[in-house]
Write an enzyme that holds these catalytic residues in place. Structure first.
Site, PDB file in Angstrom:
ATOM      1  N   GLY A  31       1.094  -1.224   0.136  1.00 11.65           N
ATOM      2  CA  GLY A  31       0.011   0.002  -0.036  1.00 11.65           C
ATOM      3  C   GLY A  31       0.887   1.355  -0.150  1.00 11.65           C
ATOM      4  O   GLY A  31       2.034   1.197  -0.326  1.00 11.65           O
ATOM      5  N   HIS A  37       4.202   2.078  -8.184  1.00  8.86           N
ATOM      6  CA  HIS A  37       3.331   1.059  -8.227  1.00  8.86           C
ATOM      7  C   HIS A  37       2.594   1.040  -9.306  1.00  8.86           C
ATOM      8  O   HIS A  37       1.905  -0.077  -9.817  1.00  8.86           O
ATOM      9  CB  HIS A  37       2.461   1.122  -6.886  1.00  8.86           C
ATOM     10  CG  HIS A  37       3.360   0.844  -5.626  1.00  8.86           C
ATOM     11  ND1 HIS A  37       3.545   1.878  -4.741  1.00  8.86           N
ATOM     12  CD2 HIS A  37       3.702  -0.122  -5.064  1.00  8.86           C
ATOM     13  CE1 HIS A  37       4.234   1.500  -3.562  1.00  8.86           C
ATOM     14  NE2 HIS A  37       4.306   0.237  -3.762  1.00  8.86           N
ATOM     15  N   GLN A 163      15.248  -8.411  -3.373  1.00  8.94           N
ATOM     16  CA  GLN A 163      13.991  -8.914  -2.987  1.00  8.94           C
ATOM     17  C   GLN A 163      13.628  -9.831  -4.361  1.00  8.94           C
ATOM     18  O   GLN A 163      13.144 -10.990  -4.407  1.00  8.94           O
ATOM     19  CB  GLN A 163      13.065  -7.987  -2.579  1.00  8.94           C
ATOM     20  CG  GLN A 163      11.523  -8.536  -2.858  1.00  8.94           C
ATOM     21  CD  GLN A 163      10.494  -7.482  -2.309  1.00  8.94           C
ATOM     22  OE1 GLN A 163      10.288  -7.376  -0.965  1.00  8.94           O
ATOM     23  NE2 GLN A 163       9.702  -6.773  -3.089  1.00  8.94           N
ATOM     24  N   SER A 195       9.661   5.941  -3.229  1.00 11.03           N
ATOM     25  CA  SER A 195       9.417   5.113  -2.278  1.00 11.03           C
ATOM     26  C   SER A 195       8.507   5.765  -1.501  1.00 11.03           C
ATOM     27  O   SER A 195       8.392   6.734  -1.203  1.00 11.03           O
ATOM     28  CB  SER A 195      10.712   4.829  -1.509  1.00 11.03           C
ATOM     29  OG  SER A 195      10.480   4.134  -0.238  1.00 11.03           O
ATOM     30  N   ARG A 197       8.812   5.584   1.711  1.00 11.63           N
ATOM     31  CA  ARG A 197       9.200   6.080   2.997  1.00 11.63           C
ATOM     32  C   ARG A 197       9.648   7.788   2.343  1.00 11.63           C
ATOM     33  O   ARG A 197      10.190   8.393   3.617  1.00 11.63           O
ATOM     34  CB  ARG A 197      10.439   5.345   3.427  1.00 11.63           C
ATOM     35  CG  ARG A 197       9.757   3.933   3.942  1.00 11.63           C
ATOM     36  CD  ARG A 197      10.921   3.053   4.672  1.00 11.63           C
ATOM     37  NE  ARG A 197      10.411   2.067   5.233  1.00 11.63           N
ATOM     38  CZ  ARG A 197      10.269   0.872   4.932  1.00 11.63           C
ATOM     39  NH1 ARG A 197      10.404   0.597   3.308  1.00 11.63           N
ATOM     40  NH2 ARG A 197       9.894  -0.237   5.700  1.00 11.63           N
TER      41      ARG A 197
HETATM   42  O1  PAF Z   1       7.841  -5.131  -2.031  1.00 15.34           O
HETATM   43  C1  PAF Z   1       7.027  -4.932  -1.274  1.00 15.34           C
HETATM   44  O2  PAF Z   1       6.285  -4.169  -0.968  1.00 15.34           O
HETATM   45  C2  PAF Z   1       6.679  -6.199  -0.293  1.00 15.34           C
HETATM   46  O3  PAF Z   1       7.907  -6.812   0.101  1.00 15.34           O
HETATM   47  C3  PAF Z   1       5.873  -7.404  -0.883  1.00 15.34           C
HETATM   48  C4  PAF Z   1       6.511  -7.913  -2.066  1.00 15.34           C
HETATM   49  C5  PAF Z   1       4.469  -6.900  -1.136  1.00 15.34           C
HETATM   50  C6  PAF Z   1       5.654  -8.609   0.124  1.00 15.34           C
HETATM   51  O4  PAF Z   1       5.090  -8.109   1.444  1.00 15.34           O
END
Ligand code: PAF
Length: 289
Positions: A31, A37, A163, A195, A197
């Site tokens: 979120g 996003h 990640q 980001s 943040r």
């Molecule tokens: O990158 C993110 O926002 C999180 O690490 C994810 C992939 C949604 C997992 O909670």
């Protein structure tokens, strides 16, 4: 746009897509959505892998991947604004589970999980060293979401490059049928990687923050030129960042697959994380391809 608040509602929606022969393109998020996003959502909608997919976005602030309870408490929750943005993007459904819906045995003390997905060596360095347990939290929740959603594709940003590589490896090693697609980092006009943040940067720190990417680009150019040693290039960039007020967690040059340091010039990736005031900035830059 359908709002799915429980795993039962998600299962119902998923069954409808399946009955109509429609593949699901999935964008997992926590979120507080920004343009980065929205680029992931665009990619999900326009993937060449599926024709006319249903796009599902999940919004779940996953407690298992926060090793600092303060960071979890501070994480911005902006559900109404997020859903308005996603509706405007033409997203088909949003999954907004509670903690109890994802971790069915959760208590105030934890998720109640007996079994989790533990990543290996890829998760030991860099973010994994600074935030112990973080990547096991990510792989565990992504695995659970993949099982619940059963997406044909899932879209992740390249900003969190470690990640991304760990999720790719999990998909390969554990035989998930989901295809992982990545999207380049979305940046402000001055180069700062978007980001959730960034909103906590003071005005003065916001002016300094783009230097992180500027130094990544400078290091990338110098490594490619091959005049100075990789060690020298990295040391110069670290010095410049420290002089500007950054506290560096790491500023390293690695090979792209194992994410282990490389000291010779050649294809690789520069990974950086540094604190500026209360905010930890994360970024990267590819060298060669
Ligand atoms: O990158 C993110 O926002 C999180 O690490 C994810 C992939 C949604 C997992 O909670």
């Amino acid at each position: 746009m359908r709002l799915l608040r429980t795993r039962a509602e998600l299962a119902q929606w998923r069954a409808e897509q399946q009955a109509d022969g429609i593949g699901i393109a999935f964008v997992p998020t926590m979120g507080n959505l920004h343009d980065g996003h929205l680029r992931l959502v665009e990619q999900a909608r326009n993937t060449s892998v599926l024709t006319s997919p249903s796009v599902l976005v999940s919004i779940f602030v996953n407690p298992l991947q926060f090793n600092d309870p303060g960071d979890l408490a501070r994480y911005p929750r902006t559900e109404a604004e997020d859903c308005a943005q996603l509706a405007a993007q033409g997203v088909d459904a949003v999954f907004l589970p509670s903690v109890g819906d994802i971790y069915v045995d959760a208590t105030v003390d934890g998720t109640g999980l007996e079994v989790s997905v533990q990543p290996g060596a890829l998760a030991e360095h860099w973010e994994g060293a600074v935030r112990p347990g973080h990547f096991a939290g990510v792989t565990t929740v992504v695995a659970k979401l993949f099982h619940l959603v059963r997406p044909a594709i899932a879209v992740f940003g390249e900003k969190d490059f470690q990640q991304l590589q760990i999720v790719r490896r999990m998909v390969r090693d554990l035989d998930f049928e989901t295809k992982v697609i990545s999207v380049p980092t979305e940046r402000a006009s001055d180069g700062l990687a978007l980001s959730s943040r960034n909103r906590f940067l003071s005005p003065a720190d916001r002016r300094v923050a783009p230097l992180l990417y500027a130094q990544l680009q400078r290091a990338e150019t110098r490594i490619r030129q091959g005049v100075d040693s990789v060690d020298q290039v990295l040391a110069d960039s670290r010095d410049a960042l420290v002089a500007a007020g950054f506290e560096i967690d790491y500023f390293v040059f690695c090979d792209v697959d194992a994410l282990l340091p490389r000291r010779d010039a050649g294809p690789g990736i520069l990974l950086a994380a540094a604190r500026l005031g209360v905010v930890r900035l994360l970024d990267n830059s590819r060298v060669g391809s």
